[in-house]
Write an enzyme that holds these catalytic residues in place. Structure first.
Site, PDB file in Angstrom:
ATOM      1  N   ASN A  12       0.544  -1.609  -0.179  1.00  0.00           N
ATOM      2  CA  ASN A  12      -0.025   0.538   0.323  1.00  0.00           C
ATOM      3  C   ASN A  12       0.530   0.809  -0.523  1.00  0.00           C
ATOM      4  O   ASN A  12       1.989   0.704   0.539  1.00  0.00           O
ATOM      5  CB  ASN A  12      -1.436  -0.243   1.155  1.00  0.00           C
ATOM      6  N   CYS A  13       0.379   2.245  -0.485  1.00  0.00           N
ATOM      7  CA  CYS A  13       0.852   3.564  -0.065  1.00  0.00           C
ATOM      8  C   CYS A  13       0.055   4.463   0.307  1.00  0.00           C
ATOM      9  O   CYS A  13      -1.156   4.003  -0.126  1.00  0.00           O
ATOM     10  CB  CYS A  13       2.254   3.546  -2.038  1.00  0.00           C
TER      11      CYS A  13
END
Length: 481
Positions: A12-13
């Site tokens: 995830n970012c």
């Protein structure tokens, strides 16, 4: 020969758009090349995809966590007792080989209550910026969906369809579509505030933060000239989140403890912050937001161009890093107030670093490595749809010339965007935004983008050429590529 490993991973970012999926693909390709099996769960802007099951996790030899906005308490609990390798998602692409070689030596047994420490990541888990980006990530689908509907309604009107609002009788189809679209802009603020609070204190903070942030933006109920806007969402989301985080630590005994999260916290938090917002926070934030809007609407042209240069330079400087995100957040947050010119800078400048690097690779291949040449077409295509991250490997290989070229051309292009009066309604598809009505005027957009790319490419070729000559003359001054 290495034994075959069974691996699972989460990526995830903060924005949930580019890095999340690029790293997932890189992990899958590398695992296959090494003969391992891997399943990667992506937590992106479209939600959780390819979700790991309890059996997937139980069967895994190692868990790889490549994250930029941390993990929720529920996610951490899933991996309790597993051997976990953690890395900042910003570091994962350039260290993809290292991840697999270090699995036996750098993994650690995961505890459910342990925080995810990611070292030099751009947005550290548990930081205020990580909570803000969680709110932005949740608000994105609202403003994207709403913006496209508003753009469609405008295009239909331009094609000759009637536009009649409800005050004049039966509303027209274009008015209905536009009104539905504007709901996305209306609810992006309470959703942003609610997810900021959720990121801090989990589910008990969500409902009170959503309702209070909605109240803070209801001008009719508050009797103010302006809603609290994104400033209200930030202040209230953080305040409610940390208040609930403290509240959850109260011990009420076995009889009442189950009611704490489901009833007592939402009720008490909503009552306290609802009253505070109505009498104090709402009017105060409204005045601040009104002052900011007045300043932006009356700023002298020379100052506005200077600010546009700063915003454009910040967007291009670290390509998805904290400076980029600060500028992006400022521009994005103004959409709810129907101020679209600053977000247009985002829509032009963020396209440029990867596209310019890729095009420059074809024009002057001698300045680039074989690996950079192989990635050029991908950098152009991905960069053209507003994912700046493909420019990162080029900047890492030659930081001084590449970052200087990107920053200077980004700043000048930001000024041109304002000078040409370009506006962008919502996040979209990069170079295709004018075709779906999100960016206008179309001619000015393509002209400014073209000028910006020419500047960026020229600066890359000139500066990197000088850098390469200096490196050849005095290699000790510059790190090897």
């Amino acid at each position: 020969m290495e034994p075959t490993l069974r691996l699972v991973a989460i990526t995830n970012c903060p924005a949930g758009i580019a890095h999340t999926y690029m790293v997932a693909e890189a992990l899958e390709q590398k695992a296959r090349a090494l003969g391992h099996t891997i399943k990667v769960e992506t937590q992106g802007s479209s939600g959780v995809e390819n979700r790991l099951t309890a059996q997937d996790i139980a069967d895994a030899d190692y868990v790889i966590l490549a994250t930029g906005r941390g993990l929720s308490a529920d996610d951490r609990a899933r991996f309790a007792g597993k051997q976990v390798y953690e890395i900042a998602i910003s570091q994962a692409l350039k260290n993809i080989d290292q991840i697999f070689t270090q699995l036996p030596t750098h993994s650690h047994r995961f505890a459910a209550d342990s925080g995810v420490k990611l070292g030099q990541q751009e947005v550290q888990q548990g930081s205020v910026m990580s909570h803000l980006m969680a709110g932005v990530s949740a608000a994105l689908p609202f403003v994207i969906g709403g913006g496209i509907l508003v753009a469609i309604a405008n295009m239909l009107v331009q094609l000759g369809l009637p536009y009649t609002d409800m005050a004049k009788g039966a509303p027209s189809f274009t008015w209905i579509v536009e009104s539905i679209g504007y709901l996305g802009f209306t609810f992006m603020i309470p959703i942003m505030g609610a997810y900021i609070a959720l990121s801090i204190a989990d589910k008990p903070a969500f409902a009170p933060a959503f309702l209070v942030c909605y109240l803070a933006n209801d001008k009719g109920l508050l009797g103010t000239q302006s809603g609290a806007g994104f400033l209200g969402a930030v202040v209230l989301g953080l305040a409610i989140g940390y208040f609930v985080l403290w509240f959850r630590k109260i011990k009420l005994g076995k009889a009442l403890q189950p009611l704490l999260g489901s009833m007592l916290i939402p009720f008490v938090t909503l009552f306290i912050f609802g009253v505070l917002t109505y009498y104090v926070i709402g009017p105060l934030m409204s005045d601040v937001m009104g002052g900011l809007l007045h300043f932006l609407n009356t700023i002298p042209p020379s100052m506005k161009l200077g600010a546009a240069f700063l915003v454009g330079a910040m967007l291009a400087f670290d390509m998805g890093g904290p400076i980029n995100k600060t500028a992006w957040f400022f521009c994005f947050s103004l959409l709810e107030k129907h101020i679209y010119d600053w977000y247009a800078i985002v829509g032009v400048v963020t396209l440029m670093p990867p596209m310019a690097a890729g095009i420059a690779t074809y024009i002057t291949p001698k300045l680039f490595t074989q690996q950079e040449k192989a990635a050029a077409s991908s950098a152009i295509v991905v960069g053209a749809t507003v994912a700046t991250e493909p420019a990162i490997p080029y900047a890492l290989a030659a930081p001084l010339p590449m970052i200087t070229a990107n920053t200077l051309s980004g700043g000048i292009t930001g000024m041109l965007v304002i000078a040409f009066g370009i506006k962008r309604l919502a996040p979209g598809l990069g170079i295709f935004d004018p075709l779906i009505g999100l960016m206008s005027p179309a001619g000015s957009f393509y002209l400014v983008l073209g000028i910006g790319l020419v500047m960026n490419i020229a600066l890359i070729i000139i500066l990197k050429g000088v850098w390469m000559k200096r490196k050849a003359a005095r290699p000790e001054l510059i790190h090897e590529q």
